[in-house]
Design a protein around this motif. Structure first.
Motif, PDB file in Angstrom:
ATOM      1  N   ASP A   1       0.834  -1.207   0.000  1.00 56.51           N
ATOM      2  CA  ASP A   1       0.000   0.000   0.000  1.00 56.51           C
ATOM      3  C   ASP A   1       0.867   1.254   0.000  1.00 56.51           C
ATOM      4  N   GLY A   2       1.949   1.231   0.765  1.00 62.30           N
ATOM      5  CA  GLY A   2       2.864   2.373   0.779  1.00 62.30           C
ATOM      6  C   GLY A   2       3.513   2.581  -0.571  1.00 62.30           C
ATOM      7  N   ILE A   3       3.936   1.485  -1.195  1.00 62.88           N
ATOM      8  CA  ILE A   3       4.564   1.590  -2.521  1.00 62.88           C
ATOM      9  C   ILE A   3       3.561   2.124  -3.536  1.00 62.88           C
ATOM     10  N   THR A   4       2.331   1.644  -3.462  1.00 65.82           N
ATOM     11  CA  THR A   4       1.291   2.116  -4.383  1.00 65.82           C
ATOM     12  C   THR A   4       1.018   3.602  -4.187  1.00 65.82           C
ATOM     13  N   ALA A   5       0.992   4.048  -2.947  1.00 63.02           N
ATOM     14  CA  ALA A   5       0.775   5.475  -2.685  1.00 63.02           C
ATOM     15  C   ALA A   5       1.927   6.300  -3.245  1.00 63.02           C
ATOM     16  N   ASN A   6       3.166   5.814  -3.071  1.00 61.76           N
ATOM     17  CA  ASN A   6       4.313   6.537  -3.623  1.00 61.76           C
ATOM     18  C   ASN A   6       4.270   6.567  -5.146  1.00 61.76           C
ATOM     19  N   ALA A   7       3.876   5.455  -5.762  1.00 69.50           N
ATOM     20  CA  ALA A   7       3.767   5.424  -7.224  1.00 69.50           C
ATOM     21  C   ALA A   7       2.691   6.390  -7.704  1.00 69.50           C
ATOM     22  N   ARG A   8       1.595   6.479  -6.958  1.00 67.01           N
ATOM     23  CA  ARG A   8       0.539   7.427  -7.317  1.00 67.01           C
ATOM     24  C   ARG A   8       1.055   8.870  -7.227  1.00 67.01           C
ATOM     25  N   ALA A   9       1.848   9.150  -6.195  1.00 70.72           N
ATOM     26  CA  ALA A   9       2.402  10.506  -6.042  1.00 70.72           C
ATOM     27  C   ALA A   9       3.366  10.811  -7.178  1.00 70.72           C
ATOM     28  N   VAL A  10       4.209   9.836  -7.546  1.00 76.95           N
ATOM     29  CA  VAL A  10       5.157  10.046  -8.649  1.00 76.95           C
ATOM     30  C   VAL A  10       4.405  10.274  -9.954  1.00 76.95           C
ATOM     31  N   THR A  11       3.347   9.516 -10.172  1.00 77.94           N
ATOM     32  CA  THR A  11       2.552   9.691 -11.384  1.00 77.94           C
ATOM     33  C   THR A  11       1.940  11.087 -11.434  1.00 77.94           C
ATOM     34  N   GLY A  12       1.435  11.564 -10.321  1.00 74.12           N
ATOM     35  CA  GLY A  12       0.888  12.920 -10.276  1.00 74.12           C
ATOM     36  C   GLY A  12       1.951  13.969 -10.545  1.00 74.12           C
ATOM     37  N   ASN A  13       3.150  13.764  -9.997  1.00 80.51           N
ATOM     38  CA  ASN A  13       4.242  14.718 -10.233  1.00 80.51           C
ATOM     39  C   ASN A  13       4.665  14.728 -11.699  1.00 80.51           C
ATOM     40  N   VAL A  14       4.756  13.551 -12.313  1.00 86.84           N
ATOM     41  CA  VAL A  14       5.130  13.479 -13.728  1.00 86.84           C
ATOM     42  C   VAL A  14       4.062  14.142 -14.591  1.00 86.84           C
ATOM     43  N   SER A  15       2.813  13.925 -14.234  1.00 85.99           N
ATOM     44  CA  SER A  15       1.730  14.554 -14.991  1.00 85.99           C
ATOM     45  C   SER A  15       1.800  16.077 -14.885  1.00 85.99           C
ATOM     46  N   ALA A  16       2.044  16.559 -13.672  1.00 84.91           N
ATOM     47  CA  ALA A  16       2.166  18.010 -13.490  1.00 84.91           C
ATOM     48  C   ALA A  16       3.359  18.558 -14.252  1.00 84.91           C
TER      49      ALA A  16
END
Length: 130
Positions: free
Chosen positions: A69-84
């Motif tokens: 779950d922690g890894i998934t949350a970090n991946a979601r944050a990275v995806t949001g940063n890349v999108s931004a």
């Protein structure tokens, strides 16, 4: 002995034989029930370590799921940063890059048209009068 007494003795003997014949399966059934009781008791005693092991395994699995779950949350944050970052890049450099590409395409097309016009023999064009 009278014939009635002999008949009574024969009936009594037959009844004893019947009781003996029925007692054998009942004794075997009793032994079978005793063995089943012992097997159930052993299974109950052996199930405690099994449940303890299963509980430990489930605890480890829950720990691993929390990590995932922690890894998934970090991946979601990275995806949001890349999108931004992609949106920012597109907004700041996308427009000028498209304009520069269009300009270079137009200039190269104009140069090719001039070269082909310079190399082609001159033709007289007829214009019709209107």
């Amino acid at each position: 002995m009278s014939p009635g007494q002999i008949a009574a003795l024969v009936v009594a003997g037959a009844f004893v034989l019947l009781v003996i014949l029925l007692a054998v399966p009942l004794i075997k059934l009793g032994r079978t029930l005793d063995e089943a009781t012992i097997a159930i008791r052993k299974a109950h005693q052996n199930s405690d370590p099994l449940f303890t092991g299963a509980n430990t395994t489930i605890t480890h699995v829950n720990t691993q799921l929390e990590r995932v779950d922690g890894i998934t949350a970090n991946a979601r944050a990275v995806t949001g940063n890349v999108s931004a970052l992609t949106s920012l890049f597109t907004a700041t450099l996308g427009g000028p890059l498209v304009k520069a590409a269009a300009l270079s395409y137009g200039v190269s097309k104009a140069i090719r048209a001039r070269r082909s016009a310079a190399q082609a023999p001159k033709k007289h064009s007829r214009r019709g009068r209107r």
